[in-house]
Scaffold this motif. Structure first.
Motif, PDB file in Angstrom:
ATOM      1  N   PHE A  15     -26.501  45.437 -32.119  1.00 25.44           N
ATOM      2  CA  PHE A  15     -25.669  46.392 -31.377  1.00 25.44           C
ATOM      3  C   PHE A  15     -24.276  45.822 -31.117  1.00 25.44           C
ATOM      4  O   PHE A  15     -23.278  46.529 -31.246  1.00 25.44           O
ATOM      5  N   LEU A  16     -24.222  44.545 -30.728  1.00 29.63           N
ATOM      6  CA  LEU A  16     -22.925  43.914 -30.481  1.00 29.63           C
ATOM      7  C   LEU A  16     -22.088  43.879 -31.754  1.00 29.63           C
ATOM      8  O   LEU A  16     -20.891  44.191 -31.730  1.00 29.63           O
ATOM      9  N   ALA A  17     -22.707  43.538 -32.868  1.00 32.47           N
ATOM     10  CA  ALA A  17     -21.981  43.508 -34.148  1.00 32.47           C
ATOM     11  C   ALA A  17     -21.465  44.899 -34.512  1.00 32.47           C
ATOM     12  O   ALA A  17     -20.340  45.038 -35.008  1.00 32.47           O
ATOM     13  N   LEU A  18     -22.281  45.922 -34.268  1.00 36.32           N
ATOM     14  CA  LEU A  18     -21.866  47.293 -34.591  1.00 36.32           C
ATOM     15  C   LEU A  18     -20.649  47.730 -33.780  1.00 36.32           C
ATOM     16  O   LEU A  18     -19.860  48.564 -34.234  1.00 36.32           O
ATOM     17  N   ILE A  19     -20.484  47.178 -32.591  1.00 35.91           N
ATOM     18  CA  ILE A  19     -19.318  47.490 -31.768  1.00 35.91           C
ATOM     19  C   ILE A  19     -18.161  46.544 -32.095  1.00 35.91           C
ATOM     20  O   ILE A  19     -17.001  46.948 -32.115  1.00 35.91           O
ATOM     21  N   ALA A  20     -18.484  45.275 -32.348  1.00 39.27           N
ATOM     22  CA  ALA A  20     -17.439  44.269 -32.560  1.00 39.27           C
ATOM     23  C   ALA A  20     -16.652  44.509 -33.844  1.00 39.27           C
ATOM     24  O   ALA A  20     -15.438  44.291 -33.873  1.00 39.27           O
ATOM     25  N   ILE A  21     -17.317  44.960 -34.886  1.00 39.28           N
ATOM     26  CA  ILE A  21     -16.621  45.133 -36.173  1.00 39.28           C
ATOM     27  C   ILE A  21     -15.497  46.168 -36.068  1.00 39.28           C
ATOM     28  O   ILE A  21     -14.351  45.870 -36.412  1.00 39.28           O
ATOM     29  N   PRO A  22     -15.756  47.396 -35.578  1.00 35.67           N
ATOM     30  CA  PRO A  22     -14.629  48.328 -35.447  1.00 35.67           C
ATOM     31  C   PRO A  22     -13.576  47.848 -34.442  1.00 35.67           C
ATOM     32  O   PRO A  22     -12.387  48.111 -34.620  1.00 35.67           O
ATOM     33  N   ALA A  23     -14.010  47.135 -33.401  1.00 35.62           N
ATOM     34  CA  ALA A  23     -13.037  46.601 -32.438  1.00 35.62           C
ATOM     35  C   ALA A  23     -12.117  45.604 -33.129  1.00 35.62           C
ATOM     36  O   ALA A  23     -10.894  45.620 -32.909  1.00 35.62           O
ATOM     37  N   LEU A  24     -12.670  44.748 -33.965  1.00 32.46           N
ATOM     38  CA  LEU A  24     -11.848  43.797 -34.711  1.00 32.46           C
ATOM     39  C   LEU A  24     -10.944  44.497 -35.724  1.00 32.46           C
ATOM     40  O   LEU A  24      -9.862  44.011 -36.030  1.00 32.46           O
ATOM     41  N   MET A  25     -11.385  45.652 -36.227  1.00 35.47           N
ATOM     42  CA  MET A  25     -10.572  46.386 -37.197  1.00 35.47           C
ATOM     43  C   MET A  25      -9.245  46.846 -36.602  1.00 35.47           C
ATOM     44  O   MET A  25      -8.262  47.001 -37.339  1.00 35.47           O
ATOM     45  N   VAL A  26      -9.197  47.051 -35.291  1.00 37.80           N
ATOM     46  CA  VAL A  26      -7.925  47.412 -34.652  1.00 37.80           C
ATOM     47  C   VAL A  26      -6.921  46.289 -34.894  1.00 37.80           C
ATOM     48  O   VAL A  26      -5.797  46.516 -35.354  1.00 37.80           O
ATOM     49  N   MET A  27      -7.335  45.060 -34.588  1.00 38.67           N
ATOM     50  CA  MET A  27      -6.459  43.908 -34.754  1.00 38.67           C
ATOM     51  C   MET A  27      -6.211  43.600 -36.228  1.00 38.67           C
ATOM     52  O   MET A  27      -5.073  43.358 -36.638  1.00 38.67           O
ATOM     53  N   LEU A  28      -7.272  43.624 -37.042  1.00 43.78           N
ATOM     54  CA  LEU A  28      -7.117  43.303 -38.459  1.00 43.78           C
ATOM     55  C   LEU A  28      -6.198  44.294 -39.170  1.00 43.78           C
ATOM     56  O   LEU A  28      -5.434  43.919 -40.066  1.00 43.78           O
ATOM     57  N   SER A  29      -6.243  45.556 -38.766  1.00 41.44           N
ATOM     58  CA  SER A  29      -5.388  46.574 -39.390  1.00 41.44           C
ATOM     59  C   SER A  29      -3.908  46.301 -39.146  1.00 41.44           C
ATOM     60  O   SER A  29      -3.059  46.721 -39.926  1.00 41.44           O
ATOM     61  N   MET A  30      -3.610  45.606 -38.065  1.00 38.06           N
ATOM     62  CA  MET A  30      -2.215  45.295 -37.761  1.00 38.06           C
ATOM     63  C   MET A  30      -1.769  43.936 -38.308  1.00 38.06           C
ATOM     64  O   MET A  30      -0.572  43.684 -38.388  1.00 38.06           O
ATOM     65  N   THR A  31      -2.724  43.064 -38.674  1.00 42.60           N
ATOM     66  CA  THR A  31      -2.333  41.696 -39.007  1.00 42.60           C
ATOM     67  C   THR A  31      -2.630  41.255 -40.440  1.00 42.60           C
ATOM     68  O   THR A  31      -1.982  40.329 -40.922  1.00 42.60           O
TER      69      THR A  31
END
Length: 155
Positions: free
Chosen positions: A68-84
């Motif tokens: 469950f944590l991974a399922l939430i963490a991946i899209p959350a990280l995509m916010v930052m990764l999309s900008m960097t």
């Protein structure tokens, strides 16, 4: 009679970088994803299941909570990764992650009754639209024509 001689000011609409569009889409996806899970707690019987150690059809365990944590963490990280991330890696990462989240998103409706079709239909529908936006934005990422290498001027 008065004649208007000036035109109204038009609002400036500068182009938005693809990275910002992707980060905004992932942010919207995350808000929706989290709130759907939160509002699901109001469904009758959900809390009772949690209290006896079950979520959906699964026993609550460290492994399940990690998933469950991974399922939430991946899209959350995509916010930052999309900008960097650099453009090529950014495009590929967005295409892969959004493609993988389409079935994850649809899975949320598995086993639900038709009584809840409006809730899951709306939430999953919006999540799918956001993922489709990510896929389209990443797929159509603007390309720049490579400039020819010119020899340095000798002087």
């Amino acid at each position: 009679m008065t004649i208007r001689t000036t035109t109204p000011n038009l609002l400036d609409n500068p182009p938005v970088p693809v990275q910002a569009k992707l980060a905004a889409a992932w942010t919207s996806f995350m808000f929706l994803y989290i709130y759907v899970d939160y509002y699901h707690l109001y469904k009758p019987g959900t809390i009772d299941g949690i209290l006896v150690g079950r979520v959906f059809e699964f026993d609550i365990s460290p492994a399940l909570m990690t998933v469950f944590l991974a399922l939430i963490a991946i899209p959350a990280l995509m916010v930052m990764l999309s900008m960097t991330l650099p453009a090529r890696a950014n495009r590929t990462t967005n295409l892969v992650v959004a493609s993988l989240y389409l079935p994850v998103t649809v899975f949320n409706a598995v086993g639900e009754s038709w009584d809840w079709a409006s809730f899951y239909g709306l939430s999953i529908g919006i999540e799918v639209l956001l993922l489709a936006f990510v896929l389209r934005s990443a797929w159509t990422w603007p390309r720049r024509v490579a400039s020819p290498v010119t020899p340095a001027a000798s002087g």
